[in-house]
Enzyme design. Structure first.
Site, PDB file in Angstrom:
ATOM      1  N   ILE A 258     -52.426-182.548 -13.399  1.00 39.56           N
ATOM      2  CA  ILE A 258     -51.342-183.355 -12.837  1.00 39.56           C
ATOM      3  C   ILE A 258     -51.982-184.363 -11.890  1.00 39.56           C
ATOM      4  O   ILE A 258     -52.923-184.038 -11.174  1.00 39.56           O
ATOM      5  CB  ILE A 258     -50.326-182.465 -12.085  1.00 39.56           C
ATOM      6  CG1 ILE A 258     -49.587-181.544 -13.064  1.00 39.56           C
ATOM      7  CG2 ILE A 258     -49.309-183.321 -11.345  1.00 39.56           C
ATOM      8  CD1 ILE A 258     -48.557-180.649 -12.396  1.00 39.56           C
ATOM      9  N   ASP A 259     -51.457-185.574 -11.883  1.00 45.28           N
ATOM     10  CA  ASP A 259     -51.984-186.613 -10.999  1.00 45.28           C
ATOM     11  C   ASP A 259     -51.970-186.155  -9.544  1.00 45.28           C
ATOM     12  O   ASP A 259     -51.149-185.326  -9.151  1.00 45.28           O
ATOM     13  CB  ASP A 259     -51.138-187.884 -11.112  1.00 45.28           C
ATOM     14  CG  ASP A 259     -51.288-188.584 -12.453  1.00 45.28           C
ATOM     15  OD1 ASP A 259     -52.255-188.272 -13.168  1.00 45.28           O
ATOM     16  OD2 ASP A 259     -50.420-189.415 -12.778  1.00 45.28           O
ATOM     17  N   ARG A 260     -52.862-186.731  -8.744  1.00 43.33           N
ATOM     18  CA  ARG A 260     -52.967-186.378  -7.327  1.00 43.33           C
ATOM     19  C   ARG A 260     -51.600-186.395  -6.639  1.00 43.33           C
ATOM     20  O   ARG A 260     -51.235-185.467  -5.922  1.00 43.33           O
ATOM     21  CB  ARG A 260     -53.907-187.355  -6.611  1.00 43.33           C
ATOM     22  CG  ARG A 260     -53.991-187.111  -5.102  1.00 43.33           C
ATOM     23  CD  ARG A 260     -54.593-188.303  -4.371  1.00 43.33           C
ATOM     24  NE  ARG A 260     -56.008-188.449  -4.642  1.00 43.33           N
ATOM     25  CZ  ARG A 260     -56.978-187.917  -3.882  1.00 43.33           C
ATOM     26  NH1 ARG A 260     -56.661-187.212  -2.814  1.00 43.33           N
ATOM     27  NH2 ARG A 260     -58.242-188.108  -4.192  1.00 43.33           N
TER      28      ARG A 260
ATOM     29  N   THR B  91     -48.575-186.366  -7.893  1.00 48.50           N
ATOM     30  CA  THR B  91     -47.500-185.667  -8.593  1.00 48.50           C
ATOM     31  C   THR B  91     -47.614-184.189  -8.275  1.00 48.50           C
ATOM     32  O   THR B  91     -48.712-183.649  -8.183  1.00 48.50           O
ATOM     33  CB  THR B  91     -47.600-185.886 -10.119  1.00 48.50           C
ATOM     34  OG1 THR B  91     -47.485-187.278 -10.409  1.00 48.50           O
ATOM     35  CG2 THR B  91     -46.498-185.132 -10.855  1.00 48.50           C
TER      36      THR B  91
END
Length: 318
Positions: free
Chosen positions: A146-148, A150
């Site tokens: 998961i993106d930083r 998010t």
């Protein structure tokens, strides 16, 4: 037990400061604990943390061998004495973690120690479920990212067989992941499926949306459903049928409804007005939807897990 003899250049230092320099992987809090437990001694006697070392003194260190290694990216988890994890579910094979926004999952150019995988490895090491010295090759690993900025559910495998099975189930789309997001504007229609092509720019770390095939472009399919609209903001549930970089963020922006707080694809003036600096996007629910055999993970078939709360939903739609 290992012994270190104090030389001329190290004389005069405090015990705790010398040991912290000699063993940089040993967390400061654990160092102090070992001094209290008499696992660090000077000349066979109890050491005091502020005791000044003399040339010729011998330190006896009753400390695990791995703390004597040189710091490397694969052993920095040892420095996390109190790993911080929000565990949604755990058994002998895997963990489901609720990653907080702002935390990177793996080391990058900005962060090497405080990463989700390091916290997981430190947790399992301290539980004595895993030690890199017991394994030839396997290391607890993440099955999805998961993106930083998010938040949401990330799957971590505790053994190689689980990692193999989960990775295959993700490829076969047998794991249902649902996201919540807030968009600026209401998508039309309020429910639908979007197919497009995403082309990643590695330098900008951003993707462009195309509605026709382009060289290097990857197919992206996204389903969404509007749950509620209040003013200019809408709460959506999103399902990914493909897992592409920034898929939800780029797709919704292309629909004219960028995510609130999104600095790459969103509206900066709107984000500033609401005081949001991270995209309102959360992987909030996961279901092990296994139509085919899952080996040692068959017991998870049909089970669904959900985070207890999504901060931005409560803030704007509570």
């Amino acid at each position: 037990m290992r012994e270190l003899t104090i030389g001329k250049n190290d004389a005069g230092q405090r015990v705790d400061r010398f040991v912290s320099k000699a063993l940089p992987l040993l967390p400061p809090a654990l160092l102090q604990k070992y001094i209290r437990l008499k696992r660090i001694k000077v000349n066979g006697g109890r050491a005091q943390r502020d005791q000044r070392l003399q040339e010729g003194d011998v330190l006896q260190l009753y400390i695990n061998d791995e703390f004597f290694d040189k710091p490397r990216e694969d052993n920095l988890f040892l420095t996390l004495f109190r790993p911080s994890l929000d565990i949604v579910y755990e058994d002998e094979n895997l963990m489901l973690l609720n990653k907080r926004p702002g935390l990177v999952v793996h080391a990058d150019e900005t962060e090497k120690v405080n990463t989700l995988i390091n916290h997981i490895q430190a947790y399992l090491y301290q539980k004595r479920e895993w030690n890199p010295r017991w394994e030839n090759a396997f290391t607890p690993a993440l099955c999805n990212r998961i993106d930083r900025n998010t938040g949401g559910i990330v799957i971590a495998a505790k053994n190689a067989e689980t990692l193999r099975i989960i990775n295959q189930k993700i490829r076969d789309r047998e794991i249902d992941k649902r996201y919540l997001c807030i968009t600026v504007g209401a998508p039309r229609p309020p429910q639908g499926e979007v197919s497009c092509f995403l082309l990643k720019d590695e330098k900008k770390k951003q993707v462009a949306v195309y509605h026709r095939p382009v060289p290097g472009g990857k197919t992206a399919v996204t389903r969404y459903r509007t749950l509620e609209t209040r003013g200019e903001l809408s709460l959506l549930e999103v399902e990914l049928l493909t897992g592409r970089t920034h898929q939800i963020r780029a797709t919704m922006a292309d629909l004219g409804c960028p995510l609130l707080g999104d600095g790459k694809y969103g509206d900066g003036s709107v984000n500033r007005r609401y005081g949001e600096t991270r995209q309102a996007l959360y992987s909030y629910r996961l279901t092990f939807d296994f139509p085919t055999d899952a080996g040692l993970l068959n017991y998870l078939r049909g089970r669904s897990f959900q985070v207890e709360s999504v901060p931005f939903r409560e803030k704007y739609f509570g």
